[in-house]
Design an enzyme around this catalytic site. Structure first.
Site, mmCIF file in Angstrom:
data_model
loop_
_atom_site.group_PDB
_atom_site.id
_atom_site.type_symbol
_atom_site.label_atom_id
_atom_site.label_comp_id
_atom_site.label_asym_id
_atom_site.label_seq_id
_atom_site.Cartn_x
_atom_site.Cartn_y
_atom_site.Cartn_z
ATOM 1 N N GLU A 1 15.765 -19.263 21.473
ATOM 2 C CA GLU A 1 16.274 -18.033 20.856
ATOM 3 C C GLU A 1 16.750 -17.102 21.955
ATOM 4 O OE1 GLU A 1 14.045 -16.711 17.147
ATOM 5 O OE2 GLU A 1 12.455 -17.472 18.426
ATOM 6 N N LYS B 1 15.671 -25.877 6.135
ATOM 7 C CA LYS B 1 16.990 -25.976 6.767
ATOM 8 C C LYS B 1 17.614 -27.327 6.418
ATOM 9 C CE LYS B 1 15.834 -22.950 10.663
ATOM 10 N NZ LYS B 1 16.662 -21.761 10.606
ATOM 11 N N HIS C 1 7.058 -24.831 13.353
ATOM 12 C CA HIS C 1 8.416 -25.366 13.264
ATOM 13 C C HIS C 1 8.636 -26.635 14.100
ATOM 14 C CE1 HIS C 1 8.831 -21.642 11.296
ATOM 15 N NE2 HIS C 1 9.158 -20.895 12.325
ATOM 16 N N ARG D 1 0.827 -1.224 0.000
ATOM 17 C CA ARG D 1 0.000 0.000 0.000
ATOM 18 C C ARG D 1 0.852 1.260 0.000
ATOM 19 N NH1 ARG D 1 -4.444 -2.565 3.443
ATOM 20 N NH2 ARG D 1 -2.861 -2.545 5.035
ATOM 21 N N ASP E 1 3.138 -19.352 17.056
ATOM 22 C CA ASP E 1 4.240 -18.906 16.206
ATOM 23 C C ASP E 1 5.242 -20.032 15.932
ATOM 24 O OD1 ASP E 1 5.814 -16.960 14.853
ATOM 25 O OD2 ASP E 1 7.069 -16.666 16.633
ATOM 26 N N LYS F 1 20.997 -19.048 21.553
ATOM 27 C CA LYS F 1 20.267 -19.602 20.412
ATOM 28 C C LYS F 1 20.712 -21.046 20.242
ATOM 29 C CE LYS F 1 19.351 -18.630 15.512
ATOM 30 N NZ LYS F 1 17.893 -18.411 15.504
ATOM 31 N N LYS G 1 11.665 -17.244 23.673
ATOM 32 C CA LYS G 1 12.455 -16.045 23.355
ATOM 33 C C LYS G 1 13.234 -15.628 24.592
ATOM 34 C CE LYS G 1 10.038 -14.978 19.490
ATOM 35 N NZ LYS G 1 10.670 -15.321 18.224
ATOM 36 N N HIS H 1 9.707 -22.291 7.191
ATOM 37 C CA HIS H 1 11.109 -22.230 6.754
ATOM 38 C C HIS H 1 11.998 -23.258 7.450
ATOM 39 C CE1 HIS H 1 11.761 -19.629 10.291
ATOM 40 N NE2 HIS H 1 13.041 -19.901 10.144
ATOM 41 N N LYS I 1 3.547 -18.458 7.047
ATOM 42 C CA LYS I 1 2.758 -18.801 8.226
ATOM 43 C C LYS I 1 2.450 -17.542 9.044
ATOM 44 C CE LYS I 1 5.729 -19.565 11.992
ATOM 45 N NZ LYS I 1 6.081 -18.210 12.205
HETATM 46 C C1 BG6 Z 1 9.767 -17.393 12.694
HETATM 47 C C2 BG6 Z 1 9.058 -16.857 13.904
HETATM 48 O O1 BG6 Z 1 8.916 -18.222 11.963
HETATM 49 O O2 BG6 Z 1 10.903 -18.131 13.103
HETATM 50 C C3 BG6 Z 1 9.997 -15.989 14.721
HETATM 51 O O3 BG6 Z 1 7.938 -16.081 13.505
HETATM 52 C C4 BG6 Z 1 11.275 -16.734 15.053
HETATM 53 O O4 BG6 Z 1 9.363 -15.553 15.926
HETATM 54 C C5 BG6 Z 1 11.874 -17.366 13.801
HETATM 55 O O5 BG6 Z 1 12.198 -15.816 15.626
HETATM 56 C C6 BG6 Z 1 13.029 -18.302 14.160
HETATM 57 O O6 BG6 Z 1 13.658 -18.739 12.990
HETATM 58 P P1 BG6 Z 1 15.191 -19.180 12.971
HETATM 59 O O7 BG6 Z 1 15.415 -19.652 11.580
HETATM 60 O O8 BG6 Z 1 15.990 -17.965 13.340
HETATM 61 O O9 BG6 Z 1 15.318 -20.253 14.010
#
Ligand code: BG6
Length: 473
Positions: free
Chosen positions: A218, A184, A242, A48, A237, A333, A328, A180, A150
């Site tokens: 994370e 990986k 995932h 937009r 999320d 990580k 989080k 995603h 997603k």
């Molecule tokens: C995303 C989530 O799908 O994946 C995020 O919406 C998250 O909240 C992220 O931080 C984590 O992805 P990766 O590849 O960094 O583990």
């Protein structure tokens, strides 16, 4: 070796948004830089916000500089930037994309053959039905592919509604639902490890495995996505998406072939065998300070951490608990999967000073330190019989010395090629919501945890007397 793709037009909806900047534009630049995009291609941003082509290219360049592992120099950038352009437009109003249809015709006119068209819905999910309807009205859906980011709905009913709306315009064969994590390398390697080696499959079941753990930790917080997170929370999320996808790769039966639908039949079967989760086996927690972040309500009950036990009620896994945790602002990580094997049935060393053999375990390190390790017992050198813990370790970096393709790069390529293997099917998405419905409908009480820790003590209690495992502590 991949075959060169035919000409492609990629249209990104939500082109001024965060996902486009952080992931899509950097991934497209890197694919181009590695010669993986076709010679003739166009990337059209659509959103937009009014912007000129030049302004969009500037946004893209900054994004590439910040988020590419190999940021662009002037020449490399110029070669890519010429393929980028921008169209401002609405989503809500009927026929709002008629001008996009004319624009694409003009962009594609010089191409030697009609290009593959590829739409990427990177808008907030609430706009997906509008995107789909507008594309349908403008006659843009025919022969095109569409990718949805997603989350797909926020529960089973809304996911079904969204799927119905998509299917009014697109056939399922045109639809690519992205998670995603399936892009990986290390997640895909779970399948190679299981089905390309004869060694482990015989022990991959309830007779030999005591329990399975999946951790996706994370250290970052919600990164300015307060409004999104308040609507979503960690269970929606991360868990339904995932963590469940990784779990299906670990738990599935060998597919009859690697054909996308035969593989997805098996992952969906795992989800169907999962019992609806028991809310008393779910820990929801929020880090201290979350409620002070922008866009977050002061009394928020949204979780930024979840730990849960799920059960797969089938021949292979009955009685084996699967423990999942993600959050989080944790200590670091780390995304890892560990399978703990059962103890030896009888300790032949019991009359020596060797002690009780510890249980073996196998760990897949999804990220970072990508690799696989198997921890076993061994005799320590020297007189007497003393046990030591040793690791048989495979590390991607030292073994292959090939940079790992980013998940988005790989998935963009796969979607352009029309390969559904690593994308979610409608029935799997709907079933994942059903498994978590009890806790989504009646969320358990939220507890708090301090940033920089591994979550609340309740998450440790969930596993006790077992313990959460991470490679090298
Ligand atoms: C995303 C989530 O799908 O994946 C995020 O919406 C998250 O909240 C992220 O931080 C984590 O992805 P990766 O590849 O960094 O583990």
């Amino acid at each position: 070796m991949r075959e060169q793709l035919p000409p492609q037009t990629v249209v990104i909806f939500g082109a001024s948004g965060d996902l486009t900047k952080r992931k899509l534009l950097p991934a497209l630049f890197q694919l181009h830089d590695q010669g993986l995009l076709p010679a003739e291609f166009a990337i059209v941003g659509y959103a937009r916000t009014p912007m000129t082509d030049e302004e969009f290219r500037d946004v893209a360049r900054k994004a590439a500089a910040e988020f590419c592992s190999n940021p662009p120099g002037d020449d490399r950038w110029r070669r890519f930037a010429g393929h980028l352009s921008y169209v401002a437009g609405e989503y809500g109003a009927p026929w709002a994309m008629a001008h996009l249809a004319d624009y694409l015709k003009a962009v594609e006119a010089p191409m030697r053959e009609p290009p593959g068209r590829f739409f990427y819905a990177a808008t907030p999910p609430g706009a997906y039905p509008d995107v789909v309807r507008r594309l349908g009205e403008a006659g843009l859906a025919r022969g095109a592919r569409i990718v949805f980011e997603k989350p797909f709905g926020h529960d089973a009913a809304s996911a079904r509604e969204l799927n119905d709306c998509i299917h009014e315009v697109f056939d399922e064969s045109q639809v690519f639902r992205i998670d995603h994590y399936l892009g990986k390398e290390t997640v895909q390697n779970i399948l190679a490890f299981r089905f390309a080696n004869g060694l482990f499959e015989p022990v991959w079941n309830r007779r030999y495995i005591d329990h399975v753990q999946i951790t996706v930790a994370e250290d970052i917080g919600i990164e300015g996505r307060g409004a999104f997170f308040e609507q979503t929370g960690t269970i929606r999320d991360m868990v339904t998406t995932h963590l469940f996808q990784v779990l299906t790769f670990l738990a599935m039966e060998p597919p009859v072939s690697f054909d996308p639908d035969r593989l997805r039949d098996e992952t969906v079967k795992v989800l169907r065998s999962m019992m609806a989760c028991d809310p008393s086996r779910v820990v929801r927690a929020q880090y201290t300070g979350y409620r002070e972040e922008e866009g977050v309500s002061r009394g928020s009950q949204v979780e930024t951490f979840a730990a849960l036990e799920v059960a797969i009620d089938n021949w292979r896994w009955a009685g084996v608990p699967f423990f999942l945790r993600t959050g989080k602002r944790l200590a670091r990580k780390a995304s890892e999967v560990t399978l703990k094997f059962r103890s030896v049935p009888f300790n032949v060393f019991r009359e020596t000073d060797m002690g009780l053999p510890r249980r073996d375990h196998l760990t897949f390190r999804i990220q970072p330190n990508e690799g696989i390790s198997l921890a076993v017992n061994a005799k320590k050198p020297g007189p007497g019989l003393e046990l030591g813990r040793v690791e048989l370790d495979f590390d991607y970096d030292t073994e292959f010395r090939t940079p790992i393709l980013d998940a988005y790069e790989l998935l963009l390529l796969e979607a352009m090629e029309g390969d559904h293997t690593l994308f979610l099917r409608q029935d799997g998405v709907e079933r994942a919501w059903e498994v978590l419905a009890p806790v989504l409908e009646n969320p358990t009480r939220i507890v708090s945890y301090e940033p920089g820790t591994w979550g609340p003590p309740e998450a440790d209690a969930l596993l006790a007397p077992r313990r959460w495992h991470l490679w090298k502590g």
